[in-house]
Design an enzyme around this catalytic site. Structure first.
Site, PDB file in Angstrom:
ATOM      1  N   HIS A 190       0.816  -1.217   0.000  1.00 58.46           N
ATOM      2  CA  HIS A 190       0.000   0.000   0.000  1.00 58.46           C
ATOM      3  C   HIS A 190       0.845   1.260   0.000  1.00 58.46           C
ATOM      4  CE1 HIS A 190       0.770   0.831   4.299  1.00 58.46           C
ATOM      5  NE2 HIS A 190       0.722  -0.487   4.447  1.00 58.46           N
ATOM      6  N   ASP A 191       0.369   2.249  -0.745  1.00 56.12           N
ATOM      7  CA  ASP A 191       0.978   3.590  -0.806  1.00 56.12           C
ATOM      8  C   ASP A 191       2.375   3.594  -1.411  1.00 56.12           C
ATOM      9  OD1 ASP A 191      -1.215   4.989   0.704  1.00 56.12           O
ATOM     10  OD2 ASP A 191      -0.544   3.633   2.275  1.00 56.12           O
ATOM     11  N   GLY A 232       4.942  -1.276   2.664  1.00 59.84           N
ATOM     12  CA  GLY A 232       4.178  -0.073   2.365  1.00 59.84           C
ATOM     13  C   GLY A 232       5.036   1.168   2.233  1.00 59.84           C
TER      14      GLY A 232
END
Length: 263
Positions: A121-122, A139
């Site tokens: 994520h991100d 992440g």
């Protein structure tokens, strides 16, 4: 026209580009946008607010836009953006972003993601990246253009990898890697410059010699690393690659990946 297998499940609201083929047993969520001339071979799962560019090929059991693996996630609708011309092989996973991390995970154009590789994520992955089998990002990682990450290598969350870096296989990457770096080892250490990659990017012999000289002064010269870094700052004007490396170091907030013998 698009070609959609009758066993596929396409939710209302999903947008499928012209010429795209959706193979057997694919599942496409209501907020997904898939570009033109893509090919989902079969058993592909795409959810969240995921956008995929034109001319991508996605192999069975890839799962894209699934919720971030973060304890802060509370079910928000967040984004995954994938560029054009990407090849995403079997069982690749790419998670959507978190609200705290900006809400979006991005992958650039022409990426090649081998089986079981993962984008957390991100993360923000540049163009022309290659992830070998089971290469994994935690992440919030930032990955530059033309980066190669070897098989079974894992990159710690929040780590930056500069453009044109080569990461060897079975590496644990815990620190930021300068542009054009070559790293290897169980816990990745800087071994030199990615000369093969630089040659492929049309670096001349003169440019290679100039950047190599800078590298030697920065990482293997006398004194501490901080002293050497201060001494080589005036060399930024000798080559754009040197300026890029110094700028990358200057923007860093995490430890820098150094040669095993550097101080």
């Amino acid at each position: 026209m698009s070609k959609i297998d009758p066993t596929a499940r396409i939710a209302d609201g999903a947008v499928i580009g012209e010429g795209t083929e959706i193979g057997p047993y694919c599942i496409i969520g209501p907020n997904v946008v898939i570009g033109k001339n893509c090919k989902l071979i079969g058993h592909v799962h795409i959810t969240a607010q995921t956008t995929i560019g034109d001319d991508c090929t996605i192999y069975p059991f890839a799962s894209l836009g699934t919720p971030p693996q973060s304890l802060s996630y509370r079910g928000e609708l967040t984004k995954l953006k994938i560029g054009s011309g990407c090849t995403i092989r079997e069982s690749v996973t790419m998670n959507a972003g978190t609200v705290a991390g900006g809400g979006v995970t991005t992958v650039g154009d022409r990426g090649y993601f081998m089986n079981c590789s993962h984008v957390g994520h991100d993360c923000h992955v540049g163009n022309d990246a290659i992830f070998a089998t089971s290469a994994t990002l935690g992440g919030h990682c930032e990955i530059g253009d033309f980066v190669f990450i070897g098989g079974l290598s894992a990159v710690h969350q929040f780590t930056r990898i500069g453009p044109q870096v080569m990461v060897g296989g079975v590496c644990g990457v815990r620190d930021d890697i300068i542009p054009f770096g070559l790293v290897n080892g169980q816990y990745a250490a800087l071994e030199g410059l990615n000369i093969i990659g630089m040659k492929r990017r049309k670096f001349t012999k003169q440019r290679l010699a100039t950047v190599r000289g800078f590298y030697q002064k920065l990482f293997h010269g006398p004194g501490t690393f901080a002293e050497r870094l201060e001494a080589v700052r005036p060399l930024a004007g000798e080559d754009p690659a040197i300026a890029e490396i110094l700028d990358f170091i200057g923007k860093g907030k995490r430890p820098l990946c150094l040669p095993a013998i550097a101080k």
